[in-house]
Design a protein around this motif. Sequence first.
Motif, PDB file in Angstrom:
ATOM      1  N   ALA A 197       0.992  -1.146  -0.124  1.00 49.05           N
ATOM      2  CA  ALA A 197       0.135  -0.215   0.055  1.00 49.05           C
ATOM      3  C   ALA A 197       0.719   1.158  -0.166  1.00 49.05           C
ATOM      4  O   ALA A 197       1.773   1.410   0.612  1.00 49.05           O
ATOM      5  N   ALA A 198       0.588   2.267  -0.932  1.00 50.27           N
ATOM      6  CA  ALA A 198       1.015   3.725  -0.797  1.00 50.27           C
ATOM      7  C   ALA A 198       0.351   4.427   0.212  1.00 50.27           C
ATOM      8  O   ALA A 198      -1.000   4.620   0.210  1.00 50.27           O
ATOM      9  N   PHE A 199       1.270   4.887   1.281  1.00 45.55           N
ATOM     10  CA  PHE A 199       0.664   5.550   2.351  1.00 45.55           C
ATOM     11  C   PHE A 199       1.045   6.973   2.402  1.00 45.55           C
ATOM     12  O   PHE A 199       2.100   7.436   1.646  1.00 45.55           O
ATOM     13  N   THR A 200      -0.031   7.811   2.477  1.00 47.88           N
ATOM     14  CA  THR A 200       0.465   9.497   2.664  1.00 47.88           C
ATOM     15  C   THR A 200      -0.565   9.827   3.962  1.00 47.88           C
ATOM     16  O   THR A 200      -1.812   9.576   4.347  1.00 47.88           O
ATOM     17  N   PHE A 201      -0.002  10.459   5.117  1.00 48.62           N
ATOM     18  CA  PHE A 201      -0.412  11.057   6.134  1.00 48.62           C
ATOM     19  C   PHE A 201      -0.661  12.419   6.354  1.00 48.62           C
ATOM     20  O   PHE A 201       0.427  13.389   6.050  1.00 48.62           O
ATOM     21  N   PHE A 202      -1.837  12.762   6.085  1.00 53.04           N
ATOM     22  CA  PHE A 202      -2.117  14.604   6.050  1.00 53.04           C
ATOM     23  C   PHE A 202      -2.314  14.884   7.478  1.00 53.04           C
ATOM     24  O   PHE A 202      -3.356  14.712   8.231  1.00 53.04           O
ATOM     25  N   VAL A 203      -1.215  15.534   8.167  1.00 52.07           N
ATOM     26  CA  VAL A 203      -1.101  15.929   9.666  1.00 52.07           C
ATOM     27  C   VAL A 203      -1.762  17.155   9.580  1.00 52.07           C
ATOM     28  O   VAL A 203      -1.070  18.184   9.257  1.00 52.07           O
ATOM     29  N   LEU A 204      -2.675  17.461  10.395  1.00 56.95           N
ATOM     30  CA  LEU A 204      -3.307  18.797  10.776  1.00 56.95           C
ATOM     31  C   LEU A 204      -2.981  19.284  12.025  1.00 56.95           C
ATOM     32  O   LEU A 204      -2.931  18.755  12.933  1.00 56.95           O
ATOM     33  N   GLY A 205      -2.821  20.767  12.063  1.00 51.89           N
ATOM     34  CA  GLY A 205      -2.468  21.289  13.413  1.00 51.89           C
ATOM     35  C   GLY A 205      -0.919  21.326  13.747  1.00 51.89           C
ATOM     36  O   GLY A 205      -0.035  20.966  12.620  1.00 51.89           O
ATOM     37  N   ASP A 206      -0.198  21.665  14.844  1.00 55.45           N
ATOM     38  CA  ASP A 206       1.261  21.645  14.995  1.00 55.45           C
ATOM     39  C   ASP A 206       1.545  21.129  16.091  1.00 55.45           C
ATOM     40  O   ASP A 206       2.360  21.505  16.926  1.00 55.45           O
ATOM     41  N   ASP A 207       0.977  19.884  16.388  1.00 53.96           N
ATOM     42  CA  ASP A 207       1.119  19.101  17.632  1.00 53.96           C
ATOM     43  C   ASP A 207       2.500  18.322  17.512  1.00 53.96           C
ATOM     44  O   ASP A 207       2.560  17.620  16.414  1.00 53.96           O
ATOM     45  N   ARG A 260       4.117  15.988  19.082  1.00 52.32           N
ATOM     46  CA  ARG A 260       4.059  14.767  19.430  1.00 52.32           C
ATOM     47  C   ARG A 260       3.590  13.784  18.228  1.00 52.32           C
ATOM     48  O   ARG A 260       4.018  12.641  17.720  1.00 52.32           O
ATOM     49  N   LEU A 261       2.446  14.472  17.490  1.00 57.61           N
ATOM     50  CA  LEU A 261       2.003  13.978  16.421  1.00 57.61           C
ATOM     51  C   LEU A 261       2.762  13.859  15.213  1.00 57.61           C
ATOM     52  O   LEU A 261       2.878  12.968  14.489  1.00 57.61           O
ATOM     53  N   ALA A 262       3.401  14.900  15.048  1.00 56.76           N
ATOM     54  CA  ALA A 262       4.448  14.931  14.046  1.00 56.76           C
ATOM     55  C   ALA A 262       5.603  13.990  14.103  1.00 56.76           C
ATOM     56  O   ALA A 262       5.898  13.324  12.827  1.00 56.76           O
ATOM     57  N   ALA A 263       6.122  13.851  15.220  1.00 59.51           N
ATOM     58  CA  ALA A 263       7.074  13.026  15.349  1.00 59.51           C
ATOM     59  C   ALA A 263       6.620  11.577  15.170  1.00 59.51           C
ATOM     60  O   ALA A 263       7.191  10.555  14.691  1.00 59.51           O
ATOM     61  N   PHE A 264       5.097  11.204  15.802  1.00 59.14           N
ATOM     62  CA  PHE A 264       4.776   9.985  15.536  1.00 59.14           C
ATOM     63  C   PHE A 264       4.471   9.649  13.934  1.00 59.14           C
ATOM     64  O   PHE A 264       5.049   8.491  13.633  1.00 59.14           O
ATOM     65  N   MET A 265       4.142  10.506  13.235  1.00 60.68           N
ATOM     66  CA  MET A 265       3.689  10.387  11.639  1.00 60.68           C
ATOM     67  C   MET A 265       4.896  10.111  11.207  1.00 60.68           C
ATOM     68  O   MET A 265       5.087   9.420   9.925  1.00 60.68           O
ATOM     69  N   ASP A 266       6.056  10.935  11.444  1.00 58.62           N
ATOM     70  CA  ASP A 266       7.302  10.643  10.880  1.00 58.62           C
ATOM     71  C   ASP A 266       7.857   9.313  10.964  1.00 58.62           C
ATOM     72  O   ASP A 266       8.412   8.817  10.056  1.00 58.62           O
ATOM     73  N   ASP A 267       7.884   8.694  12.187  1.00 57.24           N
ATOM     74  CA  ASP A 267       8.071   7.475  12.445  1.00 57.24           C
ATOM     75  C   ASP A 267       7.446   6.430  11.611  1.00 57.24           C
ATOM     76  O   ASP A 267       8.221   5.469  10.933  1.00 57.24           O
ATOM     77  N   VAL A 268       5.988   6.611  11.725  1.00 59.19           N
ATOM     78  CA  VAL A 268       5.442   5.544  10.866  1.00 59.19           C
ATOM     79  C   VAL A 268       5.489   5.574   9.373  1.00 59.19           C
ATOM     80  O   VAL A 268       5.470   4.752   8.580  1.00 59.19           O
ATOM     81  N   ALA A 269       5.689   6.938   8.800  1.00 56.80           N
ATOM     82  CA  ALA A 269       5.892   7.037   7.454  1.00 56.80           C
ATOM     83  C   ALA A 269       7.288   6.264   6.855  1.00 56.80           C
ATOM     84  O   ALA A 269       7.344   5.752   5.777  1.00 56.80           O
ATOM     85  N   ARG A 270       8.156   6.649   7.877  1.00 64.57           N
ATOM     86  CA  ARG A 270       9.561   5.894   7.660  1.00 64.57           C
ATOM     87  C   ARG A 270       9.262   4.241   7.504  1.00 64.57           C
ATOM     88  O   ARG A 270       9.794   3.657   6.938  1.00 64.57           O
ATOM     89  N   ARG A 271       8.780   4.001   8.425  1.00 63.24           N
ATOM     90  CA  ARG A 271       8.266   2.605   8.763  1.00 63.24           C
ATOM     91  C   ARG A 271       7.816   1.761   7.365  1.00 63.24           C
ATOM     92  O   ARG A 271       8.008   0.747   6.952  1.00 63.24           O
ATOM     93  N   CYS A 272       6.532   2.752   6.906  1.00 63.91           N
ATOM     94  CA  CYS A 272       5.834   2.116   5.744  1.00 63.91           C
ATOM     95  C   CYS A 272       6.249   2.762   4.502  1.00 63.91           C
ATOM     96  O   CYS A 272       5.635   2.020   3.311  1.00 63.91           O
TER      97      CYS A 272
END
Length: 652
Positions: free
Chosen positions: A602-612, A614-626
């Motif tokens: 699957a091709a993943f794209t995460f659209f992160v809203l806001g400037d949290d 913790r959320l940005a760090a988590f999404m960076d990690d999962v994006a690298r993973r997938c």
Amino acid sequence: MADPRRRRRRYAYGPYAGGPDPLAPPFDIRSAMDQIGRDVMDGSSPRQALQELLRRGLEGRRGLDELSRQVWQRRRDLQRDNRLDGTLQQVRELLERAMNAERDALANEHSDDARFREMQLDALPNDTGGAVRELSEYDWRSSDAREAYEEIRDLLGREMLDQRFQGMKEAMQNATPQDVEAIREMLDDLNSLLQNHAAGQDTTQQFSEFMAEHGEFFPENPQNTDELADLLAARAAAAQRMMNSMSAEQRAELMELSQQAFGDPRLAQALSQLDANLQGLRPGEDWQGSGRFRGDNPMGMGEATRALEELGQLDALAEQLAQSYPGARLEDIDLDAVADLLGDEARVDARALADLERELARQGLFERAPDGSLLLSPKALRRLGESALRDVVDKMGSRRGERETRRSGAAGEATGATRPWAFGDTEAWSVPRTLLNAQLRRAGGDTRTLDVSDVEIVETEQRTRAAVALLVDTSWSMVAEGRWVPMKRTALALHQLISTRFRGDDLALITFGRHARTVELGELVGLDGVYAQGTNLHHAMLLAGQHLRRHPDAMPVVLVVTDGEPTAHLEPDGEAYFDYPPSPHTLRATVAELDRLTALNAAFTFFVLGDDPRLAAFMDDVARRCGGRVVAPSLDGLGAEVVSDYLRTRRR
């Protein structure tokens, strides 16, 4: 002699009466649907959104709110500027004039009779009604005084008649005894007609005879006894409301003065009998209401009655404009009443709103649910999707993407088959099939040279198809931070693009809050924001995986729109576990499901809203993973980013 055929023609111009105004501007249905769509996506029901549009108005036309405001302003002005005791005030002034003239005349007489008369005047009751009654047998010495007293009687008679019969006050100016007798006979005949009608008798012949003899008193020209009763009952009820609006002392004075109308108490008795007959025939009229008048302008009885009648009409119009009763429609609004009370321009605005409501219904933009509620139809959702996609394309600016699919061969090689053209198709026309369809249609009697229904396009091989899962966060923070409507418009735009330009692709819309579920577009558009804690991305990816596995031959695409870390996951028993800050169990379950989808390529794209952060760090990690991407769009640019990413992934 001049040729009559060359005479100048004469033309007469009048109001257009052949249906809708041909010069009226066309309705901007797209603009109206955009406004309705925004309200629906913001949490309003389709019925509420439609009502809100009609309340606001559009295209420079006043809405129901502004028309209602004018109704209530007219009502306030009527009560603020006027008062009801004008007739009493006139009677008092005339009585004072008569008394002063009589006293002056008696003062010049030096006789016992003059002194006795002065004693009579001094002994008159203090209230105006009682004084006028006592003076009914008084032998006036002053001609001016007698004239003023007779004017009181005439005034009372004309005002009482003016309450019930249009134009009677002017018609009875300088009335003779014969005129008064004619009025009394008319009232006797009228009461007889109404009593027979109330008893269930056929009054057709009696009504015809009554109108033949007394029709000049009814310029409205009623056609039967019921119409006559309706006409008179509305005025009689307004006259009663006028009396109810006065103080007890004022009512008592007027009731006593009414016996002196034209110097004949039988007139007051006949009018009282008329009121009783009308109240029995039309008990539904407002006989108990009242109004508070506190202005400086004194109104006579007839004028005051018309003011109370107008208040009743304003109240009825306000109810029609409020549209708050079951089954309310703008066609219920009395346009003639709008023109009479608010003016011709208000009538034009009210009619435009009614025409808009009718046009929306005619075009099938709403449909009824089994429970009777109003829903946006698929046609309306397509309109909203077109608008959302158009906005997205405008924001994409010069980016390449959607326009690239218009290049020759973008959809694959021709298969040799054709199919009817549908909106959004960009494939080449099959000229032979199109011309053949047109020829066959013309052979059936249709004279049009070419119609859109004739067009067939060349089918091409489907080079790629995609299974797309759009996962949208519906937790409370999306509502609270103003991200609710942009999220929905993004889903609309993507759905419109896929359903019109990439029909081979299959889109699943998945919402996730405390739980996740797959929804239809209409359900997502009308979804209400509710206070619910939890961002269950784990459950959403479970549903996405089910969608992708149903299409093993398609390219899997997962698009996630969220503004928070995963704070919930689904337990084996189907219950959602929630914790904040995110529990390690939730994070492990989410990442495990992410790995399963990654195994499907699957091709993943995460659209992160806001400037949290913790959320940005988590999404960076999962994006690298997938091997996916993280995009941090503005709210205004969310739709453009999602559509651009879909097109980019699909081209890849």
